[in-house]
Design a protein around this motif. Structure first.
Motif, PDB file in Angstrom:
ATOM      1  N   SER A 195      12.673  38.889   0.580  1.00 47.42           N
ATOM      2  CA  SER A 195      11.979  38.991   1.860  1.00 47.42           C
ATOM      3  C   SER A 195      12.347  40.269   2.597  1.00 47.42           C
ATOM      4  N   GLN A 196      11.540  40.597   3.585  1.00 53.47           N
ATOM      5  CA  GLN A 196      11.797  41.742   4.471  1.00 53.47           C
ATOM      6  C   GLN A 196      11.966  43.050   3.699  1.00 53.47           C
ATOM      7  N   ILE A 197      11.117  43.284   2.715  1.00 54.38           N
ATOM      8  CA  ILE A 197      11.119  44.574   2.029  1.00 54.38           C
ATOM      9  C   ILE A 197      10.447  45.576   2.955  1.00 54.38           C
ATOM     10  N   GLN A 198      11.163  46.596   3.357  1.00 46.81           N
ATOM     11  CA  GLN A 198      10.657  47.514   4.369  1.00 46.81           C
ATOM     12  C   GLN A 198       9.909  48.692   3.754  1.00 46.81           C
ATOM     13  N   ARG A 204       9.982  53.037  10.220  1.00 46.16           N
ATOM     14  CA  ARG A 204       9.569  51.760   9.639  1.00 46.16           C
ATOM     15  C   ARG A 204       8.067  51.557   9.816  1.00 46.16           C
ATOM     16  N   ARG A 223       2.742  38.671   3.388  1.00 50.27           N
ATOM     17  CA  ARG A 223       3.295  39.298   4.589  1.00 50.27           C
ATOM     18  C   ARG A 223       4.268  38.372   5.322  1.00 50.27           C
ATOM     19  N   THR A 229       6.879  45.284   6.908  1.00 51.43           N
ATOM     20  CA  THR A 229       7.602  44.603   5.826  1.00 51.43           C
ATOM     21  C   THR A 229       6.662  43.725   5.018  1.00 51.43           C
ATOM     22  N   THR A 230       7.124  43.384   3.827  1.00 47.08           N
ATOM     23  CA  THR A 230       6.411  42.449   2.972  1.00 47.08           C
ATOM     24  C   THR A 230       7.434  41.583   2.249  1.00 47.08           C
ATOM     25  N   THR A 231       6.970  40.513   1.634  1.00 47.99           N
ATOM     26  CA  THR A 231       7.845  39.595   0.898  1.00 47.99           C
ATOM     27  C   THR A 231       7.314  39.418  -0.512  1.00 47.99           C
ATOM     28  N   VAL A 241       2.596  49.528   4.580  1.00 44.05           N
ATOM     29  CA  VAL A 241       2.912  48.348   3.780  1.00 44.05           C
ATOM     30  C   VAL A 241       2.011  48.286   2.555  1.00 44.05           C
TER      31      VAL A 241
END
Length: 363
Positions: free
Chosen positions: A182-185, A210, A233, A213-215, A317
């Protein structure tokens, strides 16, 4: 009757020497090499032969004889690195013992650990002397390691369950390691990346912008190393349910599906339990709490991070997700399974030995 073998030197400990050796054996921060030498001397002092001591401590008779001889000649100082030829010693055994004890049992007032300069000032010695003592005893105050012991009451059962799936998977079934990253920036550097040149590495700014983010939901097939992935997302039970539906669609009918995953609340909601009841071929196996190292997909996430995400530059993203999908497709063209080699008993024996060392050092 004729004497057989070389006579061994008599070894008698004073009360102070025995107390010091036993203290080093009990102390958890004592380097293993030094602790072994202390155990050898304590065993020899009980009257045991070199051969018996070696068998008891997992050493060799030659090593036991060497440390016995050096202790008889030089006492505790003989257990460290022997001084080279040269002028007479200017540092006494008491000073060496004081440095070692202070390093192991105290910290400076204004820091979390000792440095050679701080210790030298505290003990009235030179920095090089402190450095030599630390090297001889294997002391490294500047280093630390992290650990976390699971408090799961079903730790043993879960280890046997998960490792059993790795080493002896059921027939007509596929085993998947499932987790979410999770929280891949999506990070964009504040200035352009300067490319690598002869003698100059690639250079990037230390700051970044930034973009969101995505998961990534991923299921690593243990047997082949192939990965089924899905990007979302948000990170909720609804997204996890969609991912389960994707697995159900891609895994051939007629095969049982065993999923190894962690204890995240998203995996145990009533909606997920209801979905599982409607799909009885899915079987969930949970790793113990604080034991994510049992899940092989974590190793795959490390590959993704090192080879694509850590030095990646993404202005949106969408660009980040395109890169992840591309890397995932490339992985699946040439999948590489991660082979688990440790049995459950080997893992549990190692954990038990570690716990015994902690328990012994606390008493």
């Amino acid at each position: 009757m004729a004497r057989t073998g070389r006579p061994k030197a008599e070894l008698i400990l004073s009360d102070a020497e025995r107390a010091a050796l036993e203290g080093w054996v009990r102390r958890r921060s004592t380097p293993q090499a030094w602790a072994l030498r202390c155990r050898i001397i304590l065993a020899c002092a009980s009257g045991a032969s070199n051969k018996d001591v070696a068998a008891q401590l997992g050493s060799t008779p030659h090593a036991v004889g060497r440390w016995r001889k050096r202790f008889v000649e030089h006492r505790i100082a003989g257990l460290g690195d022997m001084p080279r030829s040269g002028g007479p010693r200017t540092v006494t055994d008491e000073q060496v013992a004081a440095v070692v004890t202070k390093t192991l049992e105290s910290t400076p007032k204004n820091a979390t650990h000792w440095s050679t300069r701080a210790m030298a000032k505290e003990m009235g010695l030179s920095q090089s002397t402190v450095s030599r003592i630390w090297r001889a005893f294997g002391l490294q105050p500047h280093r630390s390691e992290t650990f976390k012991l699971s408090t799961d009451p079903y730790f043993v059962d879960k280890v046997h369950d998960v490792v059993g799936l790795y080493l002896d998977p059921p027939e007509r079934a596929l085993v998947f390691c499932v987790d979410e990253k999770s929280q891949i920036q999506a990070l964009d550097r504040s200035q352009p990346v300067l490319p690598m040149m002869p003698g100059v590495p690639q250079r990037v700014t230390h700051d970044y912008v930034r973009a969101g983010t995505t998961t990534l939901f991923a299921a690593l097939e243990v047997a082949t190393g192939k990965v089924i992935g899905s990007l979302h997302r948000r990170h909720r039970a609804a997204e996890f349910k969609k991912f389960l539906a994707k697995l159900d669609k891609e895994v051939p009918t007629g095969l049982q599906v065993h999923l190894i995953l962690d204890n995240y609340a998203t995996h145990k909601t009533p909606d997920i339990k209801k979905w599982l009841l409607a799909h009885p071929r899915f079987h969930l196996h949970f790793t113990p709490t604080s034991a994510s190292w049992l899940n092989l997909v974590e190793r795959w996430f490390a590959e993704l991070t090192q080879k694509k995400l850590k030095r990646g530059v993404h202005r949106s993203v969408q660009a980040l997700e395109r890169d992840i999908r591309s890397w995932l497709a490339d992985w699946n063209e040439h999948p590489r399974p991660f082979v688990w080699t440790k049995t459950a008993d080997e893992i549990l024996d190692k954990v038990a030995a570690y716990c015994r060392r902690i328990s012994d050092s606390d008493h």
